[in-house]
Design an enzyme around this catalytic site. Structure first.
Site, PDB file in Angstrom:
ATOM      1  N   ALA A  32       0.764  -1.235  -0.105  1.00  0.00           N
ATOM      2  CA  ALA A  32       0.074  -0.181  -0.098  1.00  0.00           C
ATOM      3  C   ALA A  32       0.748   1.371   0.087  1.00  0.00           C
ATOM      4  O   ALA A  32       1.952   1.325   0.617  1.00  0.00           O
ATOM      5  CB  ALA A  32      -0.822   0.009   1.323  1.00  0.00           C
ATOM      6  N   ASP A  33       0.499   2.291  -0.907  1.00  0.00           N
ATOM      7  CA  ASP A  33       1.042   3.563  -0.595  1.00  0.00           C
ATOM      8  C   ASP A  33       0.385   4.349   0.596  1.00  0.00           C
ATOM      9  O   ASP A  33      -0.657   3.971   0.776  1.00  0.00           O
ATOM     10  CB  ASP A  33       1.240   4.488  -1.935  1.00  0.00           C
ATOM     11  CG  ASP A  33      -0.133   4.524  -2.538  1.00  0.00           C
ATOM     12  OD1 ASP A  33      -1.312   4.829  -1.960  1.00  0.00           O
ATOM     13  OD2 ASP A  33       0.104   5.041  -3.719  1.00  0.00           O
ATOM     14  N   SER A  34       1.011   5.720   0.745  1.00  0.00           N
ATOM     15  CA  SER A  34       0.359   6.601   1.870  1.00  0.00           C
ATOM     16  C   SER A  34      -1.317   6.619   1.436  1.00  0.00           C
ATOM     17  O   SER A  34      -1.946   6.690   2.414  1.00  0.00           O
ATOM     18  CB  SER A  34       1.166   7.731   2.155  1.00  0.00           C
ATOM     19  OG  SER A  34       1.284   8.218   0.832  1.00  0.00           O
ATOM     20  N   ASP A  40      -3.225   4.785  -0.153  1.00  0.00           N
ATOM     21  CA  ASP A  40      -3.946   3.484   0.069  1.00  0.00           C
ATOM     22  C   ASP A  40      -4.413   3.270   1.459  1.00  0.00           C
ATOM     23  O   ASP A  40      -5.478   2.893   2.095  1.00  0.00           O
ATOM     24  CB  ASP A  40      -3.127   2.365  -0.365  1.00  0.00           C
ATOM     25  CG  ASP A  40      -3.031   2.270  -2.061  1.00  0.00           C
ATOM     26  OD1 ASP A  40      -3.834   2.856  -2.736  1.00  0.00           O
ATOM     27  OD2 ASP A  40      -1.924   2.050  -2.512  1.00  0.00           O
TER      28      ASP A  40
END
Lengths: 78, 248
Positions: A35-37, A39
């Site tokens: 996950a990115d921030s 997400d």
């Protein structure tokens, strides 16, 4: 009625497109589940909807792993 | 029509450029939330003009510099129209003064409305737009935010800030198909510019290659373009609408 763990897991699987086997309590959203921030922000939003609760920004910042999310929600709804 | 079924929130839409934007988006089929701060009657007039042409609109009072007020504005928009597809951050004020004479509250008022207001309104709609996996945010900057303008340190700082905020927001939200752009109007005929002294206006006209003032509709057309499917591959940009005054 599904348990909190099942419901949280389903949200994570749907949102992040990961396999059920990867969703372990110690799994970090960013380091293990890709996950990115943004997400993670979205994930918190969906958990709010799923459990009909508000998660403050301060609390949301502390939710980094699957276990964090489950224990936070269990504490909040009990 | 290009914007049929879309809901657009336009801040500061009771008069001037905001009014023209509300009317233009409505003419293309959008449902409009006409936000205003103090001019209830003017806002109501805009709503009635939209309705007279068969469109849908409501007037909602809110102070864009206040978090709770902004939350309430967006909630009303959602409750009324069920989505927020377009946000136009237009609300702005001026408190002109020379830097040396500028009071703290003149600085704070302008920064709070013109810059913090854009931040608060943007933040308040992103949740909905992220869920929709679609959204358009169009910020109204100013050409003075690009070129500077003596006597407007507060306004220029805010408008330059809006351009930076536009670029950052565009980068953060691009992956969610939320497109963020700005327009930078030059010298546009509104109540805000009507009050300027004649000699100042003449001096400004000399700097405009097209040698005339712009109309609020000139800005509104560009905003409608950014809101439309014609701008699907454009984000993070600032478009000058200034008769050629500043070319960089």
């Amino acid at each position: 009625m599904s348990t909190v763990i099942e419901r949280v897991s389903k949200v994570i699987i749907d949102r992040l497109g990961v396999d059920e086997s990867e969703v372990k309590a110690e799994a970090s959203f960013r380091d293990d589940l890709g996950a990115d921030s943004l997400d993670v922000v979205e994930l918190v939003m969906e958990l709010e909807d799923e459990f009909d609760m508000e998660i403050s920004d301060e609390d949301a910042e502390k939710i980094a792993t699957v276990g964090d999310a489950i224990s936070y929600i269990e504490k909040k709804i009990s | 029509m290009g914007l049929t079924g879309k809901c657009a929130v336009v801040t500061g839409a009771s008069r001037g450029i905001g009014r023209a934007i509300a009317l233009e988006l409505a003419s293309q089929g959008a449902k409009i939330v006409v936000n205003y701060s103090g001019s209830a009657q003017h806002a109501q007039n805009v709503v009635e003009e939209i309705q007279a042409h068969g469109g849908q609109a409501i007037a909602v009072q809110a102070n864009v510099a206040d978090t709770d007020s902004v939350q309430q504005l967006m909630k009303t928009a959602m409750d009324t129209f069920g989505s927020i597809d377009i946000l136009v951050n237009n609300a702005g004020i001026t408190r002109d003064n020379l830097l040396m004479r500028m009071k703290d509250d003149e600085w704070d008022d302008v920064i709070n409305t013109n810059l913090k207001g854009v931040f608060l309104c943007t933040k308040a709609v992103t949740r909905q737009m992220m869920k929709q996996r679609a959204g358009r945010i169009i910020n109204i900057s100013s050409i003075v935010g690009v070129a500077g303008n003596a006597g407007q340190a507060n306004y220029v700082a805010a408008k330059a800030g809006v351009i930076g905020l536009t670029k950052t927001t565009a980068q953060e939200l691009a992956s969610r198909n939320i497109l963020v752009n700005a327009v930078a109007p030059g010298f546009i005929t509104t109540e805000m510019t009507d009050g300027l002294p004649a000699d100042l206006k003449d001096a400004m006209l000399k700097q405009i290659p097209l040698a005339k003032l712009g109309q609020p509709e000139d800005v509104a057309k560009a905003v409608a373009f950014f809101a439309s499917n014609n701008a699907n591959y454009i984000t993070g940009q600032t478009l000058h609408i200034d008769g050629g005054m500043v070319m960089v």
